[in-house]
Design a protein around this motif. Structure first.
Motif, short mmCIF file in Angstrom:
data_model
loop_
_atom_site.label_atom_id
_atom_site.label_comp_id
_atom_site.label_asym_id
_atom_site.label_seq_id
_atom_site.Cartn_x
_atom_site.Cartn_y
_atom_site.Cartn_z
N ILE A 1 -8.82 6.17 -4.15
CA ILE A 1 -9.35 4.91 -3.63
C ILE A 1 -9.26 4.93 -2.11
O ILE A 1 -8.17 5.08 -1.53
CB ILE A 1 -8.56 3.72 -4.21
CG1 ILE A 1 -8.57 3.79 -5.73
CG2 ILE A 1 -9.12 2.41 -3.71
CD1 ILE A 1 -7.54 2.93 -6.39
N THR A 2 -10.40 4.78 -1.46
CA THR A 2 -10.47 4.79 0.00
C THR A 2 -11.04 3.51 0.58
O THR A 2 -10.80 3.20 1.75
CB THR A 2 -11.32 5.98 0.47
OG1 THR A 2 -12.63 5.89 -0.13
CG2 THR A 2 -10.68 7.30 0.05
N LEU B 1 -3.73 6.64 -6.55
CA LEU B 1 -3.64 7.14 -5.18
C LEU B 1 -4.58 6.34 -4.28
O LEU B 1 -5.79 6.31 -4.51
CB LEU B 1 -4.00 8.63 -5.14
CG LEU B 1 -3.15 9.56 -6.02
CD1 LEU B 1 -3.59 11.00 -5.86
CD2 LEU B 1 -1.67 9.41 -5.70
N ILE B 2 -4.01 5.70 -3.27
CA ILE B 2 -4.76 4.87 -2.33
C ILE B 2 -4.65 5.52 -0.96
O ILE B 2 -3.55 5.68 -0.42
CB ILE B 2 -4.22 3.43 -2.31
CG1 ILE B 2 -4.36 2.81 -3.71
CG2 ILE B 2 -4.93 2.59 -1.27
CD1 ILE B 2 -3.73 1.44 -3.83
N ASP B 3 -5.80 5.90 -0.40
CA ASP B 3 -5.82 6.71 0.82
C ASP B 3 -6.83 6.14 1.81
O ASP B 3 -8.01 6.53 1.79
CB ASP B 3 -6.18 8.16 0.46
CG ASP B 3 -6.19 9.07 1.67
OD1 ASP B 3 -5.60 8.69 2.69
OD2 ASP B 3 -6.79 10.16 1.59
N PRO B 4 -6.42 5.23 2.68
CA PRO B 4 -7.36 4.71 3.68
C PRO B 4 -7.85 5.77 4.66
O PRO B 4 -8.92 5.63 5.23
CB PRO B 4 -6.53 3.63 4.40
CG PRO B 4 -5.42 3.29 3.47
CD PRO B 4 -5.13 4.53 2.72
N ASP C 1 -15.29 1.21 -13.81
CA ASP C 1 -16.62 1.37 -13.24
C ASP C 1 -16.62 2.17 -11.94
O ASP C 1 -17.65 2.27 -11.27
CB ASP C 1 -17.25 0.00 -12.98
CG ASP C 1 -16.37 -0.86 -12.09
OD1 ASP C 1 -15.18 -0.53 -11.92
OD2 ASP C 1 -16.87 -1.88 -11.57
N GLU C 2 -15.49 2.75 -11.57
CA GLU C 2 -15.40 3.49 -10.32
C GLU C 2 -15.81 4.95 -10.53
O GLU C 2 -15.56 5.53 -11.58
CB GLU C 2 -13.98 3.44 -9.75
CG GLU C 2 -13.60 2.08 -9.21
CD GLU C 2 -14.48 1.65 -8.06
OE1 GLU C 2 -14.78 2.49 -7.19
OE2 GLU C 2 -14.89 0.48 -8.05
N GLN D 1 -9.09 -4.86 -5.41
CA GLN D 1 -9.45 -4.97 -6.82
C GLN D 1 -8.51 -4.12 -7.70
O GLN D 1 -8.10 -4.55 -8.78
CB GLN D 1 -10.90 -4.51 -7.00
CG GLN D 1 -11.51 -4.87 -8.35
CD GLN D 1 -12.99 -4.54 -8.40
OE1 GLN D 1 -13.55 -4.09 -7.41
NE2 GLN D 1 -13.60 -4.75 -9.55
N THR D 2 -8.13 -2.94 -7.21
CA THR D 2 -7.24 -2.08 -7.98
C THR D 2 -5.85 -2.69 -8.10
O THR D 2 -5.24 -2.66 -9.18
CB THR D 2 -7.16 -0.70 -7.32
OG1 THR D 2 -8.46 -0.13 -7.24
CG2 THR D 2 -6.25 0.23 -8.12
#
Length: 842
Positions: free
Chosen positions: A565-566, A535-538, A559-560, A573-574
Motif C-alpha cells: 500500500i503506497t 505492508l504500508i510504504d509511503p 478490490d486492490e 481505508q486499509t
C-alpha cells in the motif's frame, strides 16, 4: 629456556589439534556437505534398486558365475561377462541381498537408502522411526510370507523367494505350528499391513463385527436391544490414564422403517409423527463403536445420528435428547461415527519450504580475535582521565561486543556518580572516540558503565542470527531476531508480548534494515497459514521487494491490485478495514468463550468450533508502516485514530503493529501513540529531544549509527547491533518463497463501506439555503469567477457567511472544489442554464 620452548611447542601442538578437530566438526556440520552426502546415498540406493530389478530377469544366467565367489574375485576377473544391468558389482550385490538375505522383499532396502539420502538433502520430512519400523517389518514378515507362498508355487526358480532368512524361519515355524498356523500367520501379517496403511479399515472391521452380532432368540423381528448401564464405580482404572482409554462406546439406533414390520407399526400409530432427533447424547456402553469425546460438566458427549423412530402405542413416548452445542464438530456418516483428525492449517500449503540459509550472506567476522592492545589502551586512558579529576576506582572490567565495548568500573566509596556522568565529553576526548555513553549506575549492578565504540567494528550478519540455536529452538508465537547485544548474545523477542513496536531514527542510520530484519525473521519462522502481513510504504520503494510473496504472506483489500500500500487514501481505508477485522475477531472470541487468539486457534484445531457458525482459523496479522511521519502530515487524524484503536485492543486477537519514522517529534509520536507502543527501537537521532521523545530518556543521540540501536521495553534499555540484511538477500528470499505454490490470492481484509459526506460535521444541506443563494449564484455565473472575496464585496457580508454560500454553491454543482489560492472553477456556462438549475432546486 629449553623447557619453555618445549611448553610452547606442546601448546602450539594442542591448539593445532583443537583447530583441526573444530574444522572437521564444522565440515561435517556444513549443510552443503550434508546435501552432497545425501546425493551420494540416494544414488547408491538407485544403483542397488537397478541391480535387484535386473536380478529378477538376468539372475538365472548369472547365478553360476557369481556363486561361491567374493566380490574381489569377480572384480579382478576380466574375462567374466555377466548379464546384470549393473555388471559384476550389481550381480554380486543382488545375489547377496535377495538369495542370502531377505528374498524379494530385499527391494525395500534400496528404497530405504534413497529415503535416507533425501532426508540428508532435507527434501523428505517423513519420520525416520516410521520408515525404519516399516522397512524392518516388511523385511522380516515379507521374507517369511514369500518363502511360505512363492517357495511352494515356484520351487525351482533361481530366486530364493524368502532368502536365507525367510526360508529358515518359515521352516522352523511350519514345524512348530503347521500349515494352518502358517496360513493364519500370513493373514495376520496382511491384516496388520492394511491397518497400518489405511486407518479407516480399522473402523470398518469394528462396524462389521458390531453389525454382525447374533440375536439371542434367532428371530430378528422380535429382537430386543440390550442397554448396558454404565456406572462410574465399575470404570476400569486404566480409563483415568490420559491417552489410553479415550474413546467412548455407543450403540447406533436404527429405524425399523426398512423392515417388513414397518407397515404394521405405522398402522398402529395413525396420525402420529415420528420424533426426529438429529443428534443425541447417550450413555457409553462396552460394545459401542469408538467416538471422539468432549468433556462437558465432567460427562462424556458423543454425536450419534438417529433416524426417524416411530412412536407405538405399546411404548411410552420418550423425550427428545438435548442437542449437542454447535461448537462440537464430530461429523457422522451412514456407517457410523467418524472421528475427524485435528484441523491442520498448513495442509493447503503442506509442500511449503522455508527459506534456506544459503540465501543469506556470510561475513567472515565471527571468529575475529579481540584486540587486547586496544582494550588495554582504552582501560588506561579511562583510569588516567578519571584520576585527573580526582576520581579513583577499585576495579574495571571490559565486555567486548561486535561494535561496542562496555567498561564497567567500580568507584571508590564516597565518589558521587554525577561527577562521573559529567565527564562524558572528557573521556570521549581522551579516547578519541566518535562518542561514548555513560550508564550510571548499571541497572541491577553496583557498577558504572562506559560504552566505547570499537575501532574495527564487526558486521552482525542476518545469517549468524537466524542460524543460531537460540532462534532455531525458540517457541515464540512471532519470533523476531534483531541482532546481537554487547555480550555477543543473539537478541530475540516475541512480538506478541510487546505487543506493538515503535521504530525511530534519523535518515541512513539503519531503520529500513531493521524493518527488513524483523520481516525476514518472521519469514524464516512462520508458515504462510500462521501469519499475514500488511505492508504500508509511503516511499513506494522500501517494501516493493516483497511483492512476490503476495499470495503467501500479504493481506490486502479485496478490490486492490497491489498488496503493497503506497496511496495515502488506501492507507486510511486499509486501517479502517483492520479495525473491522479486529471487531470481527473479538466477536468470534466472545462466541467461542475464550480470551485470546491462541486459545481460540487451539480450540478450532481440535474441531471444537463449527465453521458453519462463522468460525475460522485466525492467522496473526503484522502491520508494518514505514515513514509514519509522512502519513500523519498528509492524513492526520484519519490515520491516527484507527492506529490508536488497533494499538489499544488488537493484542488479544493477534493484530500487531510496527511503526517507523525518521522524525520522532511530539506532533508525530503523540501521547496516544506512545501510550500504546511500550516497545521502542531507537537508532541514532540528531538531538536529545528526539531521544527523549522516542525513549523517554537520552542516549539515542550518542549512538554511532550503522545499525547501532537502543531497544526499550519498560524501563530497561538494551544496546544492540542490528543484524545486517542487504537488499539482494531480501530479494532472493522473496523470490524463493514466490516461486513456490501459494494461495489463490492474498489474504482478503474485510470491506469497509465509505463514509457519506452527509454524515460528516459541517455538511451542506441544500434545503436550508442562504437567502442570498440565488443572487450569489447569478453573480458567480456572470463573472465566471468562483471567488469568496467577490461575494463579500458585492453583498457586503462577512467571510463566514460568504464561505457558507460558496460551500452551498459547490454542493449544488455550480462551482468546483477549492484549488488553493486559485479561484474555483465555474461549471454553469450561462444564465439560462443557471435558471433551469435554480428551478430544479426549488
Amino acid at each position: 629456556m629449553a623447557k619453555s620452548t618445549k611448553r610452547k611447542r606442546k601448546k602450539t601442538t594442542a591448539s593445532t589439534a583443537r583447530k583441526r578437530r573444530t574444522a572437521i566438526i564444522n565440515f561435517f556440520k556444513n549443510e552443503r556437505v550434508h546435501f552432497i552426502f545425501g546425493i551420494l546415498v540416494a544414488f547408491l540406493g538407485i544403483f542397488t534398486l537397478l541391480a535387484i530389478v535386473s536380478f529378477f530377469f538376468t539372475g538365472a544366467a548369472d547365478q553360476s558365475k557369481v556363486l561361491n565367489k567374493s566380490f574381489w574375485e569377480l572384480a579382478r576377473d576380466k574375462q567374466l561377462e555377466v548379464n546384470n544391468w549393473t555388471s559384476t558389482g550389481g550381480a554380486f550385490l543382488a545375489e547377496t541381498l535377495v538369495n542370502k538375505w531377505f528374498g524379494i522383499f530385499s527391494i525395500l532396502i534400496p528404497f530405504f537408502i534413497v529415503y535416507l539420502g533425501l532426508r540428508m538433502m532435507k527434501v523428505s520430512d517423513f519420520s525416520f522411526i516410521k520408515a525404519l519400523l516399516i522397512t524392518a517389518f516388511g523385511l522380516v514378515c515379507g521374507s517369511i510370507t514369500s518363502a511360505f507362498i512363492f517357495g511352494r508355487l515356484f520351487p525351482r526358480s533361481h530366486i530364493n523367494w524368502g532368502g536365507a532368512h525367510g526360508s529358515q524361519i518359515e521352516h522352523i515355524l511350519e514345524n512348530s505350528i503347521g500349515v494352518p498356523g502358517m496360513i493364519l500367520l500370513v493373514l495376520l501379517f496382511i491384516l496388520i499391513v492394511v491397518i497400518i496403511f489405511r486407518r479407516s479399515s480399522m473402523h470398518k472391521i469394528q462396524e462389521t463385527l458390531i453389525n454382525s452380532k447374533p440375536s439371542f432368540n434367532g428371530n430378528k423381528e422380535n429382537e430386543i436391544p440390550i442397554k448396558l448401564e454404565f456406572d462410574e464405580k465399575d470404570e476400569p482404572e486404566r480409563e483415568t490414564k490420559p491417552g489410553i482409554w479415550k474413546k467412548l462406546f455407543a450403540f447406533k439406533k436404527k429405524a425399523e422403517a426398512e423392515t417388513e414390520s414397518e407397515p404394521e407399526v405405522l398402522s398402529q400409530n395413525k396420525g402420529m409423527k415420528p420424533v426426529e432427533t438429529p443428534f443425541s447424547i447417550i450413555q457409553p456402553t462396552e460394545k459401542s463403536p469408538v467416538g471422539k469425546k468432549e468433556p462437558v460438566n465432567d460427562n462424556f458427549e458423543v454425536f450419534v445420528p438417529k433416524d426417524e423412530v416411530p412412536v407405538t402405542k405399546n411404548k411410552p413416548e420418550e423425550k427428545a435428547p438435548p442437542i449437542i452445542p454447535a461448537n462440537d464438530t464430530n461429523e457422522e456418516t451412514e456407517s457410523g461415527v467418524e472421528v475427524l483428525e485435528d484441523y491442520d492449517p498448513k495442509k493447503d500449503l503442506s509442500s511449503f519450504a522455508f527459506p534456506t540459509m544459503e540465501l543469506l550472506k556470510v561475513y567472515n567476522t565471527g571468529n575475529r580475535q579481540v584486540d587486547m592492545q586496544e582494550q588495554n589502551e582504552n582501560k588506561d586512558k579511562i583510569i588516567r582521565t578519571l584520576r585527573n579529576y580526582g576520581i579513583e576506582i577499585t576495579s574495571i572490567k571490559a565486555t567486548v561486543g561486535p561494535t561496542i565495548t562496555l567498561y564497567e568500573i567500580v568507584p571508590q566509596a564516597g565518589v558521587r556518580i554525577s561527577r562521573i556522568r559529567n565527564l562524558e565529553d572528557d573521556i570521549a576526548l581522551s579516547l578519541s572516540a566518535l562518542g561514548i555513553r555513560i550508564i550510571a549506575p548499571m541497572p541491577g549492578k553496583g557498577t558504572v558503565g562506559i560504552e566505547v565504540p570499537n575501532k574495527d567494528p564487526q558486521i552482525v550478519s542476518m545469517q549468524s542470527v537466524i542460524a543460531s540455536a537460540k532462534f532455531q529452538e525458540c517457541t515464540y508465537d512471532l519470533p523476531v531476531a534483531l541482532g546481537k547485544t554487547i555480550t555477543n548474545e543473539v537478541f530475540i523477542f516475541d512480538l506478541t508480548k510487546m505487543p506493538h513496536l515503535l521504530v525511530a531514527g534519523a535518515t541512513g542510520q539503519g531503520k529500513s534494515v531493521g524493518l527488513n530484519a524483523i520481516i525476514t525473521s518472521l519469514l524464516y519462522k512462520k508458515h504462510p497459514s500462521e501469519m499475514k502481513m500488511v505492508l504500508i510504504d509511503p516511499k513506494m520503494v522500501e517494501f516493493n521487494i516483497y511483492s512476490t510473496i503476495e499470495k503467501h504472506y500479504l493481506a490486502k483489500l479485496p478490490d486492490e491490485e497491489k498488496a503493497i500500500i503506497t496511496d495515502v487514501t488506501k492507507v486510511t481505508q486499509t486501517l479502517n478495514s483492520l479495525t473491522k477485522e479486529m471487531d470481527d475477531r473479538y466477536e468470534l472470541l466472545m462466541r467461542a468463550h475464550v480470551r485470546a487468539i491462541k486459545e481460540y486457534n487451539e480450540k478450532f484445531i481440535k474441531r471444537r468450533l463449527n465453521p458453519k457458525n462463522g468460525h475460522r482459523y485466525l492467522p496473526y496479522i503484522v502491520v508494518v508502516i514505514d515513514e509514519f511521519g509522512d502519513l500523519i502530515m498528509t492524513a492526520g487524524k484519519e490515520i491516527e485514530m484507527p492506529i490508536a484503536r488497533i494499538a489499544q485492543k488488537a493484542r488479544a486477537v493477534g493484530i500487531h503493529m510496527v511503526i517507523a519514522t525518521q522524525r520522532p517529534t511530539t506532533n508525530i509520536i503523540t501521547g496516544t501513540i506512545k501510550a500504546n507502543f511500550p516497545a521502542r527501537m531507537a537508532f541514532r537521532v540528531t538531538s536529545q529531544i528526539d531521544s527523549r521523545t522516542i525513549l523517554d530518556a537520552t542516549g539515542a543521540n550518542q549512538l554511532i549509527g550503522r545499525g547501532d540501536m537502543l531497544f526499550s521495553q519498560g524501563s530497561n534499555l538494551i544496546r544492540i547491533q542490528c543484524a545486517f540484511v542487504d537488499t539482494p538477500e531480501v530479494e532472493e528470499i522473496s523470490q524463493y518463497i514466490g516461486k513456490q505454490r501459494g494461495y489463490e490470492s492474498a489474504f482478503a481484509l474485510p470491506e469497509v463501506a465509505p463514509v457519506d459526506n452527509e454524515d460528516k460535521p459541517g455538511a451542506v444541506d441544500l434545503n436550508e439555503r442562504d437567502a442570498l443563494f440565488d443572487e450569489a449564484a447569478r453573480l458567480i455565473v456572470i463573472h465566471q469567477q468562483g471567488s469568496t472575496s467577490l461575494i463579500q464585496r458585492k453583498f457586503s457580508i462577512g467571510y463566514n457567511r460568504a464561505g457558507r454560500l460558496m460551500d452551498q454553491l459547490e454542493a449544488a454543482g455550480i462551482v468546483g472544489p477549492i484549488q488553493g489560492s486559485k479561484p474555483r472553477d465555474v461549471y454553469i456556462p450561462d444564465e439560462y442554464s443557471l435558471e433551469k438549475l435554480l428551478d430544479s432546486l426549488k
